[in-house]
Write an enzyme that holds these catalytic residues in place. Structure first.
Site, PDB file in Angstrom:
ATOM      1  N   ASP A  42       0.860  -1.178   0.000  1.00 22.01           N
ATOM      2  CA  ASP A  42       0.000   0.000   0.000  1.00 22.01           C
ATOM      3  C   ASP A  42       0.902   1.235   0.000  1.00 22.01           C
ATOM      4  O   ASP A  42       2.108   1.141   0.308  1.00 22.01           O
ATOM      5  CB  ASP A  42      -0.892  -0.045   1.241  1.00 22.01           C
ATOM      6  CG  ASP A  42      -1.679   1.229   1.446  1.00 22.01           C
ATOM      7  OD1 ASP A  42      -2.370   1.648   0.511  1.00 22.01           O
ATOM      8  OD2 ASP A  42      -1.581   1.806   2.549  1.00 22.01           O
TER       9      ASP A  42
ATOM     10  N   ASP B 275      -0.239   5.171   0.919  1.00 18.12           N
ATOM     11  CA  ASP B 275      -0.508   6.130   2.001  1.00 18.12           C
ATOM     12  C   ASP B 275      -0.626   5.405   3.340  1.00 18.12           C
ATOM     13  O   ASP B 275      -1.415   4.463   3.483  1.00 18.12           O
ATOM     14  CB  ASP B 275      -1.815   6.879   1.727  1.00 18.12           C
ATOM     15  CG  ASP B 275      -1.754   7.681   0.444  1.00 18.12           C
ATOM     16  OD1 ASP B 275      -1.280   8.822   0.480  1.00 18.12           O
ATOM     17  OD2 ASP B 275      -2.162   7.147  -0.604  1.00 18.12           O
TER      18      ASP B 275
ATOM     19  N   ASP C 198      -1.493  -0.684   5.956  1.00 17.98           N
ATOM     20  CA  ASP C 198      -1.807  -0.163   7.293  1.00 17.98           C
ATOM     21  C   ASP C 198      -3.285  -0.185   7.620  1.00 17.98           C
ATOM     22  O   ASP C 198      -3.670   0.226   8.716  1.00 17.98           O
ATOM     23  CB  ASP C 198      -1.317   1.281   7.406  1.00 17.98           C
ATOM     24  CG  ASP C 198      -2.165   2.232   6.550  1.00 17.98           C
ATOM     25  OD1 ASP C 198      -2.267   2.000   5.329  1.00 17.98           O
ATOM     26  OD2 ASP C 198      -2.749   3.180   7.104  1.00 17.98           O
TER      27      ASP C 198
END
Length: 215
Positions: free
Chosen positions: A8, A10, A165
């Site tokens: 991922d 961001d 995240d």
């Protein structure tokens, strides 16, 4: 054979919250809406720009309003993102240790921004491919893009790690039949990740480095 690594963007590789919040608030204020503090914007991130704006607007806002503010956000962000976007400490060094492994980025950020940011912040990292949200593939948590990447690599999905995240990343990994790796320094709290089924949450970049060294 080491597994392929899909990251991922961001909240995993980069801290983009200041840049996203600045552009979002300017877009909201330009059309007469209230702005939001960073803790609120942090909760809005993860499902693409449309959902970012929808969550920031008053509940029940019409689609035309969401699209108008989203366009204002994109125009501002295209000009200002470098002012509030940087790799997390330790991430560039970690990526250097992964030379020779199959690496990809998969984000719900609009595709042009994803490509530009990765090229600017990680110019020497051989990510292939770099993918943001595109019209031809459903965004995370649908598995479409993750499976496309595995197909490009000619790798069974079970041999790929999906590192992120957010609960969206966990859901994407499971939907694609990949191993989820949850990181704890981004925009979703560790308790939320565990509640979503993360077996463990890697609290620091050094923890991820240690994990990948033996993966």
């Amino acid at each position: 054979m080491h597994p392929g690594l899909i990251f991922d963007l961001d909240g995993t590789l980069i801290d983009s919250l200041p840049g996203i919040a600045g552009s979002l608030n300017r877009a909201l204020e330009s059309q007469g809406f209230d702005s939001h503090g960073h803790p609120d914007v942090r909760r809005f991130i993860g499902n693409g720009s449309y959902e970012l704006v929808r969550k920031a607007l008053p509940e029940g806002s019409p689609d035309a309003t969401i699209l108008s503010v989203e366009e204002a956000f994109k125009q501002d962000y295209a000009l200002t993102w470098p002012e509030g976007t940087a790799p997390y400490p330790g991430i560039p060094e970690l990526l250097e240790t992964l030379s020779g492994r199959r690496l990809a980025v998969l984000s719900n950020k609009p595709h042009p921004f994803t490509v530009e940011i990765v090229a600017r912040l990680f110019p020497s990292v051989p990510f292939d491919p770099v993918m943001g949200q595109r019209e031809d593939l459903r965004r995370k948590p649908f598995p479409d893009a993750a499976l496309w990447i595995a197909g490009k690599w000619a790798s069974p999905p079970a041999e790929c790690l999906f590192i992120g995240d957010s609960t969206v990343d966990l859901e994407t990994a499971r939907a694609a039949g990949m191993q989820p790796v949850a990181t704890g320094w981004g925009y979703h709290d560790a308790d939320d990740l565990r509640a979503a089924g993360a077996a463990s949450v890697l609290a620091e970049v050094s923890d991820l480095a240690a994990f990948l060294a033996v993966a």
